[in-house]
Write a protein that holds these residues in place. Sequence first.
Motif, mmCIF file in Angstrom:
data_model
loop_
_atom_site.group_PDB
_atom_site.id
_atom_site.type_symbol
_atom_site.label_atom_id
_atom_site.label_comp_id
_atom_site.label_asym_id
_atom_site.label_seq_id
_atom_site.Cartn_x
_atom_site.Cartn_y
_atom_site.Cartn_z
ATOM 1 N N CYS A 129 0.874 -1.223 -0.101
ATOM 2 C CA CYS A 129 -0.048 0.046 -0.007
ATOM 3 C C CYS A 129 0.819 1.105 -0.027
ATOM 4 N N GLY A 130 2.047 0.949 0.197
ATOM 5 C CA GLY A 130 2.902 2.484 0.247
ATOM 6 C C GLY A 130 2.789 3.122 1.604
ATOM 7 N N ALA A 131 2.557 2.346 2.680
ATOM 8 C CA ALA A 131 2.502 3.080 3.812
ATOM 9 C C ALA A 131 3.723 4.176 4.299
ATOM 10 N N SER A 132 3.354 5.046 5.093
ATOM 11 C CA SER A 132 4.284 6.071 5.635
ATOM 12 C C SER A 132 4.953 5.270 6.773
ATOM 13 N N LEU A 133 4.273 4.681 7.550
ATOM 14 C CA LEU A 133 4.718 3.794 8.789
ATOM 15 C C LEU A 133 4.009 2.662 8.967
ATOM 16 N N ILE A 134 4.565 1.559 9.392
ATOM 17 C CA ILE A 134 4.023 0.188 9.492
ATOM 18 C C ILE A 134 4.014 0.038 11.123
ATOM 19 N N ALA A 135 3.201 -0.347 11.819
ATOM 20 C CA ALA A 135 3.127 -0.833 13.349
ATOM 21 C C ALA A 135 3.187 -2.337 13.299
ATOM 22 N N CYS A 136 4.271 -2.980 14.055
ATOM 23 C CA CYS A 136 4.442 -4.147 14.409
ATOM 24 C C CYS A 136 3.955 -4.526 15.806
ATOM 25 N N GLY A 137 2.941 -5.500 15.961
ATOM 26 C CA GLY A 137 2.327 -5.659 17.298
ATOM 27 C C GLY A 137 1.617 -6.783 17.353
ATOM 28 N N PRO A 138 1.006 -7.287 18.225
ATOM 29 C CA PRO A 138 1.511 -6.675 19.647
ATOM 30 C C PRO A 138 2.965 -7.332 19.930
ATOM 31 N N VAL A 139 4.028 -6.547 20.320
ATOM 32 C CA VAL A 139 5.119 -6.766 20.677
ATOM 33 C C VAL A 139 5.224 -7.748 22.114
ATOM 34 N N GLN A 140 4.098 -7.403 22.658
ATOM 35 C CA GLN A 140 3.982 -7.906 24.091
ATOM 36 C C GLN A 140 2.326 -8.176 24.172
ATOM 37 N N ALA A 141 2.076 -9.241 25.192
ATOM 38 C CA ALA A 141 0.722 -9.596 25.396
ATOM 39 C C ALA A 141 0.109 -8.116 25.991
ATOM 40 N N THR A 142 -1.129 -7.957 25.235
ATOM 41 C CA THR A 142 -1.854 -6.667 25.738
ATOM 42 C C THR A 142 -3.306 -7.032 26.021
ATOM 43 N N THR A 143 -3.921 -6.550 26.787
ATOM 44 C CA THR A 143 -5.334 -6.461 27.172
ATOM 45 C C THR A 143 -6.322 -5.319 26.521
ATOM 46 N N THR A 144 -5.597 -4.400 25.955
ATOM 47 C CA THR A 144 -6.157 -3.201 25.455
ATOM 48 C C THR A 144 -7.107 -3.644 24.153
ATOM 49 N N LYS A 145 -6.636 -4.883 23.485
ATOM 50 C CA LYS A 145 -7.643 -5.446 22.480
ATOM 51 C C LYS A 145 -7.562 -6.707 22.805
ATOM 52 N N ASP A 146 -8.812 -7.357 22.304
ATOM 53 C CA ASP A 146 -8.838 -8.881 22.325
ATOM 54 C C ASP A 146 -8.535 -9.346 20.861
#
Length: 573
Positions: free
Chosen positions: A465-482
């Motif tokens: 898609c030619g993104a400006s930045l790409i987020a890699c996650g979750p790098v650790q276990a998270t409860t913010t999202k299921d």
Amino acid sequence: MTSSPPIVWSIAGLDTAGGAGLSADQRAADALGVHLCPVAAALTAQHSQGVAAVWPVPPDPLQAQLQALAEDMPPSVIKTGLLGSVAAVRLVAQCVDHFRASTPPGQDPHRQLALVVDPVLGASAGGAAFADDDVRQAYRQWLLPRATVLTPNRAEARLLLQQAGGHGGPRDTLPALAAALRTLGARSVVITGGDAPDEVPSPHGQAWCLDWLDTPQAQGWLCAPRLDAPHHHGSGCTFASGVAGAWALGHADADAIVLAHMLTRQALAQGHAAGRGAGPVQARAGFAAGPARGGAPLPWLGLGTDLPWQLSLGTPSASDNPAPPGTPRTPPLFAPFTPPTDGLYGILPDHALLQSALAAGLRCVQLRHKHPASLQALQAQLDASLADAAQAGAQLFVNDHWRAALTLPPRMATEAGFRLGVHLGQEDLQALSPDDRARLLAERDRIMLGLSSHSLWELARAAGCGASLIACGPVQATTTKDMPWQPQGEDNLRWWLAHSPAPVVAIGGLLTPADVRRFAACQPAAVCVVRGLGLNAAAMQAAVPALRSAVKLGRSEIGTTQVHDPDLPHPVL
């Protein structure tokens, strides 16, 4: 003590030229670090210029091979190649049923035993026939309903569907071919394009290889620059064995296909002459270590049936040229992202906390306002956030509500340092209507695009898609999202950095300065902090200096440990 590698059976033909069949399967398995059990289903007399004769192994010796292995070395994956007879096809099906019969209730029978079917129906170099109408019918009846992944080229896909056309025909017919093969029972289908003629209207003159991917996880065109490789014998076997090996290591269908694509590309690049015809490809370990370490580049994955935006609209690819890990190899299609000097990317749920984050000195922030009371309330939050970010000279990404964010008054775009971005999850990206896509692309010169990625195929799509930045996650276990994803850890984050054409930010489960320091040591463009920022202005004023110091300490640790970038990512789904 090291654990035993997973076991893959390859039930295929013996190539006397050492290029395709069991020889290629063995090289691919070694490259992936899995143990291959070669089962001879057919003997051939062939050389680099063609196949003189094929003798299917009779049922009794073939069954004896399978039974001996079953008693001591049960597989996690069975991969088929040249089978050569109806009896061999039926024996494979019976073997699959035997192992899947022990699947625990409620579990996936494909995870109990995967079946990767490479429908070898003819030799690319020509010569003796590999399969007649009865064998092709046996594939349809016995193997396709049991297949985890089916890997035909275009001609083989059409033969399985009793169609003519060979490798030619319009590209836009392939999605329907794959869907029809899935209707016959295959869970995932990838129709490879290495044998097909070039047909991409690329704006920069590069020839591209296009595979059509259709899996439960992802669909789309998987694309990479075509190699001018004179030695390509065994490339189809290598690809299918790459899928089988990656699947045995725990990767989901779509991720296994991405890795197999990279394996085959690197094997083509390392092929050598053997005889007067096309020589064999050479799969080797390190194929996925990243271009800077001599590995294959990450392919691009399109969105829906569209070619990747970067391919159809972007600038010439330099993805084959080595570059330091984490540095862009292709100019982004959207406005470029400037990594914040303090390495912090704050994600806030509303305007009040975003205002506090700006007051605490953050200059890269995201408004993730999930549950506005009304459209009027949402617009008010956005307007206030845009105004405050513009005044502070910050980079502001708007999550989800990007249409409303594009109402940015032109005067704000002139504020010193202020940059507007849109951040989308992959589900939001796929849900875009044709009008949404057109509008987003029309704004690409003035807005940044951030995309989330949790898997290899999502990373490939974000790159495409030619993104400006790409987020890699979750790098650790998270409860913010299921979420169903396994934590990426430092190893996968470093793999993302080695392969992404855009700056990578780390996200997920970063709650403390110790967490931030640990992942900042991997040298991402930024680390994203959500709850770790605190829930009010006072907490944020206290938290930000400690987090900023943690980033600085982490970044200073580069080269002080013996941690190496991984050759392969670990499974995530």
